[in-house]
Each structure stands twice: as C-alpha cells, then as structure tokens.
Design a protein around this motif. Structure first.
Motif: not given
Ligand SMILES: C[S@@+](CC[C@H](N)C(=O)[O-])C[C@H]1O[C@@H](n2cnc3c(N)ncnc32)[C@H](O)[C@@H]1O
Length: 306
Positions: A1-17
C-alpha cells in the motif's frame, strides 16, 4: 500500500484490513476450519507470523508490506466469557468493556487457536518507542490500529496495559506516552456505534457475501430465515431454523462444510454454545443443525426473533 494514498476500504475514519475468513475459496468450503492452522489462515496478505524480535517471546506479527497510519486490524477473535473463569488463559485475553470504559462486559480469550485470529500473535512493546499499534474497542470487538505508517519488516507491537506489562517486567507511564506522541494517552479507545447505526432491513442494494461470494439466493426468499444488513454491509442471520443451505455453494445440507448452523458469517460446530453479539443471549447449535437461542433482548438484536 501507499502510505499517502492507500487503496483500502474505510470505516469510521480508519482504513480497514480484515481477517481472512478461514475458508477462503467458495469451492473449498470443505476446509477443516477446526484445525490448528485456522489462526494462520486468518492472516491477511502483507503480514507474516514468525519468530519475534523480542527475546524469548515466541512468535510475533510482522508487516511485510507498507501499512498506512490509522489502519484497523482484526478483530481479535476468541472465545467469549462473561466472567473471568479460573481456567481462562489470561495470556491471550482482552476484556471488552461497557461504554464507560470501566465495567467489563465480557472477556475474549484467543488461546484456542480454532477460535482466534492472527492478531493473537501481536506481542507487547518493550518501550514506548516501539509501540506502533493501539487498542481499539469498536462495537464490542477488539481491534489494533496503526499509530503510524509501518514499514515492511517491522514487528507489530502494542501495549498490553499496565498490569500485563508489570507481569512481563515492563513499565510505562503517561509521560512516556506524551513524550513520544505529544498528546493525551489514547492507547485504549472505546467506540460503540451499535446504537448510532441500527441495522437496516435487507434491500437489493445491500450485497451479502460469504467468503467473497455473493449469496446466490436473496436472503429470506424461502421464508425460513431473515437477514439484516449491518453497518459495513456485513450480514447477520437473525433467524435461522434449519441449516439447509450453504450460502457458498447452495448445497442443501451444510454438514460437509465443517459445521451445522450458520451465524454471523461463521459455521458453528454441533453442540457448541456461544454468546450472541449482544452478549446477553446465547445460542446452541444442536446435533441436528438447529440453532437454539435465548431471547432476552437488550440491543439491536431485539429485531431478531427465533
Ligand atoms: C498474546 S501472546 C503473544 C503471542 C506469543 N508471542 C505467541 O507466540 O503465541 C502473549 C504472550 O507473548 C509473550 N510476550 C509478548 N510480549 C512480550 C514481551 N515484550 N516480552 C516477553 N514476552 C512477551 C508472553 O509470553 C505473553 O504471555
């Protein structure tokens, strides 16, 4: 992932793995979810479980790729107990608290590998500078969240809390935390959104997935069970009388699928008793595949009638 523009889903303001479901491929629903490898099978790509960098502390969790700041990992799965029974292995136990943050709601014990997820292997940081995770209790589940961008090869470390730390011969003060982060201590954060986001009745816009496969038949079509969409488009089986249909394969009779009853995205082993998400009611999966639950409702699961 890119720390600046991670391609991750979000929930309640957090990226989610999220944890990987132990049974990953629809065609391989026959995976034996009950063996000891279950916990390793829940490890998401980009992480590894291997010998810890901390002397004599067993295994640890490592980031093998860049993990952005504010990424939520988990949940910390385990067996739930209402009271801390003497035989609970406290080494792998977190307490889940009511919103006030003081009274304990239940304990989650990740020592049984058949019921736990990969983050059970996260070790306790020896110093505040090594801490790269904090603990988040969200909707009565425990998660770990990254404080900072984590570089590949870094071991993930959290602070277990003062009394556990003491047991490991470790000490930490509020000042240690402030020195490092220059802000009030947020090592343990409690968020409960259950009341804020009540479940919505199922609509065609709300996709339901099991092991990455959408359900082939819309829920409720047989009238035998009702499914509700929860925040984040997860699903819950509110009423499930007979376990007839494997939602992955549509095979009638899910016995070959390593379980009988199906609840909250997981197969339940026969004669297994477990607390429901509200932790007031408990269910038992009987030998003939019937999920029997108590109905002392206290939360959103009021909507689920058995
Ligand atoms: C939740 S488990 C962590 C996973 C564990 N390392 C394993 O291999 O299963 C907690 C246990 O890990 C070990 N541990 C964790 N952090 C440690 C530390 N900083 N120093 C020594 N042992 C540690 C202790 O044995 C502790 O009871």
């Amino acid at each position: 992932y890119d720390c600046e523009n991670p391609d991750l889903p979000m929930d309640n303001g957090l990226y989610v793995i999220k944890n990987v479901e132990a049974c990953t491929l629809c065609s391989k629903c026959y995976t034996d979810i009950d063996n000891d490898d279950h916990v390793l099978a829940t490890t998401p790509p980009g992480f590894s479980i291997r010998q810890s960098t901390i002397f004599n502390s067993g295994l640890g969790v490592f980031a093998e790729t860049t993990i952005p700041k504010d990424t939520r990992l988990g949940p910390y799965d385990g067996v739930l107990y209402k009271t801390q029974l003497p035989d609970i292995s406290w080494a792998y136990t977190w307490s889940v608290k009511y919103e006030s943050g003081e009274r304990i709601k239940h304990y989650v014990d990740a020592s049984p590998k058949t019921h736990s997820s990969w983050i059970r292997y996260v070790n306790c940081a020896n110093t505040v500078d090594e801490e790269n995770l904090y603990l988040l209790q969200y909707n009565y589940e425990i998660y770990y969240v990254t404080y900072e961008c984590v570089k590949p090869g870094t071991e993930l470390l959290v602070w277990y809390g003062d009394s556990y730390g003491e047991h490991l011969g470790l000490h930490r003060t509020e000042e240690d935390y402030q020195r490092r982060f220059n802000e009030p201590d947020i090592r343990q954060v409690f968020v409960s959104t259950i009341a804020k986001f009540p479940p919505q009745p199922h609509t065609s816009k709300c996709f339901k997935f099991y092991n990455m496969c959408p359900f082939k038949n819309p829920p409720g079509s047989t009238g035998k069970h009702t499914k509700m969409c929860l925040p984040g488009k997860s699903f819950d089986v509110c009423r499930y009388t007979l376990c007839e249909e494997n939602p992955c394969t549509n095979i009638v009779d899910c016995r070959p699928c390593a379980g009988y009853c199906f609840h909250d995205g997981k197969y339940i082993q026969p004669n297994h008793e477990f607390f429901k998400a509200d932790n007031v009611n408990f269910c038992l999966c009987t030998d003939d595949g019937i999920l029997k639950c108590t109905i002392q409702h206290s939360s959103y699961e009021d909507m689920c009638v058995y």
